[in-house]
Design a protein around this motif. Structure first.
Motif, mmCIF file in Angstrom:
data_model
loop_
_atom_site.group_PDB
_atom_site.id
_atom_site.type_symbol
_atom_site.label_atom_id
_atom_site.label_comp_id
_atom_site.label_asym_id
_atom_site.label_seq_id
_atom_site.Cartn_x
_atom_site.Cartn_y
_atom_site.Cartn_z
ATOM 1 N N GLN A 517 1.058 -1.486 0.330
ATOM 2 C CA GLN A 517 0.284 -0.106 -0.095
ATOM 3 C C GLN A 517 0.956 1.075 0.113
ATOM 4 O O GLN A 517 0.407 2.069 -0.279
ATOM 5 C CB GLN A 517 -0.689 -0.002 1.270
ATOM 6 C CG GLN A 517 -2.209 -1.131 1.380
ATOM 7 C CD GLN A 517 -2.564 -1.341 2.307
ATOM 8 O OE1 GLN A 517 -2.678 -0.995 3.447
ATOM 9 N NE2 GLN A 517 -3.745 -2.116 2.507
ATOM 10 N N ARG A 518 2.237 1.368 -0.660
ATOM 11 C CA ARG A 518 2.970 2.740 -0.465
ATOM 12 C C ARG A 518 3.319 2.597 -1.634
ATOM 13 O O ARG A 518 3.743 1.761 -2.536
ATOM 14 C CB ARG A 518 4.338 2.027 0.668
ATOM 15 C CG ARG A 518 3.273 1.832 1.903
ATOM 16 C CD ARG A 518 4.700 1.782 3.048
ATOM 17 N NE ARG A 518 5.619 2.591 3.091
ATOM 18 C CZ ARG A 518 6.993 2.450 3.039
ATOM 19 N NH1 ARG A 518 7.643 1.370 3.434
ATOM 20 N NH2 ARG A 518 8.263 3.480 3.254
ATOM 21 N N VAL A 519 4.238 4.101 -2.273
ATOM 22 C CA VAL A 519 5.001 3.615 -3.259
ATOM 23 C C VAL A 519 6.289 4.587 -2.997
ATOM 24 O O VAL A 519 6.225 5.765 -2.716
ATOM 25 C CB VAL A 519 3.807 4.547 -4.209
ATOM 26 C CG1 VAL A 519 5.069 5.572 -5.239
ATOM 27 C CG2 VAL A 519 2.626 4.129 -4.617
ATOM 28 N N ILE A 520 7.113 4.242 -3.127
ATOM 29 C CA ILE A 520 8.542 3.848 -2.577
ATOM 30 C C ILE A 520 9.048 4.298 -3.653
ATOM 31 O O ILE A 520 9.281 3.493 -4.558
ATOM 32 C CB ILE A 520 9.143 2.576 -1.777
ATOM 33 C CG1 ILE A 520 8.148 2.081 -0.867
ATOM 34 C CG2 ILE A 520 10.628 3.230 -1.053
ATOM 35 C CD1 ILE A 520 8.856 0.582 -0.119
ATOM 36 N N GLU A 521 10.403 5.114 -3.215
ATOM 37 C CA GLU A 521 10.975 5.663 -4.065
ATOM 38 C C GLU A 521 12.699 5.550 -4.339
ATOM 39 O O GLU A 521 12.288 5.627 -3.516
ATOM 40 C CB GLU A 521 11.392 7.515 -4.428
ATOM 41 C CG GLU A 521 11.747 7.769 -6.291
ATOM 42 C CD GLU A 521 12.050 9.573 -6.019
ATOM 43 O OE1 GLU A 521 11.163 10.135 -6.552
ATOM 44 O OE2 GLU A 521 11.115 10.703 -4.367
ATOM 45 N N HIS A 522 13.412 5.182 -5.227
ATOM 46 C CA HIS A 522 14.590 4.777 -5.399
ATOM 47 C C HIS A 522 15.012 4.878 -6.021
ATOM 48 O O HIS A 522 15.135 5.198 -7.620
ATOM 49 C CB HIS A 522 14.584 2.908 -5.382
ATOM 50 C CG HIS A 522 13.838 2.345 -4.249
ATOM 51 N ND1 HIS A 522 14.177 1.841 -2.906
ATOM 52 C CD2 HIS A 522 12.796 1.647 -4.542
ATOM 53 C CE1 HIS A 522 13.224 1.368 -2.675
ATOM 54 N NE2 HIS A 522 11.758 0.979 -3.275
ATOM 55 N N PHE A 523 16.453 5.939 -6.009
ATOM 56 C CA PHE A 523 17.495 6.115 -6.768
ATOM 57 C C PHE A 523 18.533 5.417 -7.560
ATOM 58 O O PHE A 523 19.306 5.485 -6.650
ATOM 59 C CB PHE A 523 17.790 8.264 -6.381
ATOM 60 C CG PHE A 523 17.131 8.896 -5.935
ATOM 61 C CD1 PHE A 523 16.733 9.553 -6.929
ATOM 62 C CD2 PHE A 523 16.102 8.763 -4.884
ATOM 63 C CE1 PHE A 523 15.540 10.954 -6.855
ATOM 64 C CE2 PHE A 523 14.977 9.642 -4.194
ATOM 65 C CZ PHE A 523 14.348 11.106 -5.473
ATOM 66 N N GLU A 524 17.862 4.563 -8.462
ATOM 67 C CA GLU A 524 18.906 3.825 -8.882
ATOM 68 C C GLU A 524 17.997 2.859 -10.367
ATOM 69 O O GLU A 524 17.016 3.179 -10.485
ATOM 70 C CB GLU A 524 18.979 2.583 -8.020
ATOM 71 C CG GLU A 524 17.935 2.036 -7.322
ATOM 72 C CD GLU A 524 17.907 0.721 -5.940
ATOM 73 O OE1 GLU A 524 19.287 0.550 -6.268
ATOM 74 O OE2 GLU A 524 17.099 0.548 -5.490
ATOM 75 N N THR A 525 18.861 2.175 -10.744
ATOM 76 C CA THR A 525 18.857 2.147 -12.322
ATOM 77 C C THR A 525 18.002 0.717 -11.511
ATOM 78 O O THR A 525 17.534 -0.167 -10.660
ATOM 79 C CB THR A 525 20.050 1.140 -12.924
ATOM 80 O OG1 THR A 525 20.600 0.399 -12.076
ATOM 81 C CG2 THR A 525 20.598 2.291 -13.587
#
Length: 543
Positions: A517-525
């Motif tokens: 139920q979450r949207v998690i941002e990852h700064f990676e390929t």
């Protein structure tokens, strides 16, 4: 060991392939490759026993279990997900039920000296020997692990199977196949309807737990990871390589180079002999030599060069107007259906020119978020498109939006602009529409053909925000390469949902993960993201 001996298939006088012989060993992991229409699926159906060859046969041990997953399932049922998956063990349950029934007969019958009683004892003995030799297994636990590994949640287990889409029903069939632990698993495009985590789980199962496997797939990373042998079907015959797909491509190039050299040498040989014949034909003293060379040329079998697509078609999206700095802004967005929460308080800000991908299990909200961004559904919070945004959207049901009264060519011609109109036939050919096929009406196309046509149409429209939801499901490797090159050159903003890791590689440097139920941002390929999560995911879903 399973042997395929001198298989041949003909349709209306056309030979699809002939004199095909292969042996499938207990631990072979085989990729069945070849152009569309070469006969891959036909060969797989013959091995599975669901189609008969024109000639030849397939031999396998009497007790061998062969499991086959076709591309399209036509089954209809009204059982629960858990009960349907449990049918993988139906033969064991039936054996146990028969033993119980026979033992009750032995308890009540008194004709101890009769032949029927002796036969009853023999049957119980044979069944018991087979049943008690089976490894003791907690069948319910095995079913649960398989279903969870393929993306089902605990609360899905008691839902009716007819409440699920075709893709999810395909997973149920796949779970049944894996649970049977067959001697040979035949898979025709198994990754088309499953997410990245489930593909990784399936890979791990096939590599570490399965016996022999034959797979047809356009997912390069998947077949590279699981296979140790590649069989190419081409021009009515096969080539067998003890190599995975990437190594096979190198070996195929070497083979073709040898073919070209041998062909050129043969053509020179033919030309030299024909020159001799032309020069001395009618010369009495050379009659025997001329006749001999003519007969030799008539009997000569011309070397064929394998048909390989070497065209260098390159597509670029048409130029569009420049968008604002932030084409997509999502702030505190939540979405629920009745009591089911898809995601809550999601935030994302996507800059102009940024390429991002959405990942997560099916049902976690990736497609829902796309619809929210496009304003197709109501949500709590704010979803906004930026200034001067021109959206190109490819949905999984995009094919339904095509005009069925137009031909394939007309569909593309009405959106093509400028010099690209001169390339329409070449573009369609790269997406598997060749020759007279481009004059077919959209109404007669299959679902996969319509999907490919919708992709071609999108490639030719001027947009500055592309939103693609599983765009590669019905594309072959060449078509995917064309699309990927176009996306790499695309100077607009890209949001991509895909389970195809090879396709995703290099396309984005930011990942939005949809989970719990979450949207998690990852700064990676995507590669870095999957590597970081792979061991944890496999361990959690281990079968």
């Amino acid at each position: 060991m399973i042997s395929v001996d001198n298989l041949g298939v003909e349709f209306s006088g056309h030979t699809l392939f002939s004199e095909v012989s292969i042996t499938i060993n207990p631990n072979d992991k085989i990729a069945l490759m070849g152009k569309n229409g070469a006969g891959k699926s036909t060969m797989m159906k013959i091995i599975a026993g669901v189609q008969n060859p024109t000639k030849g046969h397939v031999r396998f041990p009497k007790d061998a279990i062969i499991a086959y997953l076709p591309q399209h399932l036509l089954t209809e049922d009204n059982t629960t997900v858990f009960d349907e998956a449990s049918k993988a063990f139906s033969h064991i349950f039936e054996m146990r039920a028969e033993m119980d029934h026979l033992n009750k007969q032995l308890e009540t019958r008194t004709d101890y000296e009769s032949d029927d009683y002796m036969k009853l004892i023999e049957r119980v003995s044979d069944l018991g020997e087979t049943f008690y030799a089976l490894e003791e297994v907690n069948y319910d636990a095995e079913v649960e692990k398989a279903l969870k590994g393929l993306g089902f949640k605990q609360n899905d287990f008691n839902r009716q199977t007819n409440a699920f889409s075709g893709g999810w029903r395909m997973r149920i069939e796949l779970a049944k196949i894996l649970l049977k632990k067959p001697d040979l698993i035949l898979l025709d495009e198994p990754t088309n309807h499953i997410d990245i985590e489930s593909v990784i789980w399936l890979e791990d199962f096939l590599i570490n737990k399965a016996n022999a496997v034959v797979v047809i797939s356009h997912d390069r990373a998947f077949i590279d990871n699981i296979t140790n042998r590649t069989i190419e079907v081409t021009m009515g015959r096969i080539y067998d390589y003890k190599a995975n797909y990437s190594h096979y491509l190198q070996l195929r190039e070497d083979r073709r180079a040898h073919q070209i050299k041998a062909y050129e040498e043969q053509q020179k040989f033919i030309a030299d002999n024909q020159a001799f014949i032309d020069r001395f034909k009618g010369t009495y003293s050379k009659t025997n030599q001329v006749n001999s060379r003519e007969r030799m040329l008539e009997k000569l079998q011309i070397i064929e060069i394998d048909d390989v697509d070497t065209s260098a078609l390159k597509l670029r999206f048409p130029k569009s107007q420049r968008s604002g700095d932030y084409p997509v802004t999502v702030k505190d967005v939540s979405k629920s259906y009745d009591k089911h929460v898809v995601f809550k308080e999601a935030n994302m800000s996507i800059s102009r020119g940024e390429k991002v991908c959405f990942v997560g299990r099916n049902g976690e909200g990736k497609s829902t978020m796309l619809k929210a961004i496009l304003g197709e559904i109501d949500v709590q919070g704010t979803c906004a498109l930026g200034h001067n945004v021109q959206v190109g959207y490819f949905a999984q049901n995009q094919a339904a939006l095509l005009d069925e009264n137009l031909t394939i060519f007309q569909t593309v011609d009405e959106v093509a602009q400028g010099d690209v109109r001169k390339q329409i036939k070449n573009i369609l050919g790269r997406f598997m529409f060749k020759g007279d096929a481009i004059d077919k009406k959209v109404s007669v196309l299959s679902g996969g053909e319509k999907t490919r046509l919708a992709m071609v149409k999108l490639l030719l429209e001027p947009v500055n925000l592309l939103i693609l939801d599983e765009p590669t499901n019905h594309l072959d490797l060449k078509s995917k390469d064309v699309l990927k090159e176009a996306l790499l050159d695309f100077d607009g903003t890209l949001i991509l949902v895909s389970h195809d890791r090879d396709f995703l590689q290099g396309l984005s440097k930011k990942v939005f993960e949809f989970k719990d139920q979450r949207v998690i941002e990852h700064f990676e390929t995507i590669d870095a993201f999957l590597e970081r999560n792979r061991l944890e995911s496999i361990k959690a879903m281990d079968l």
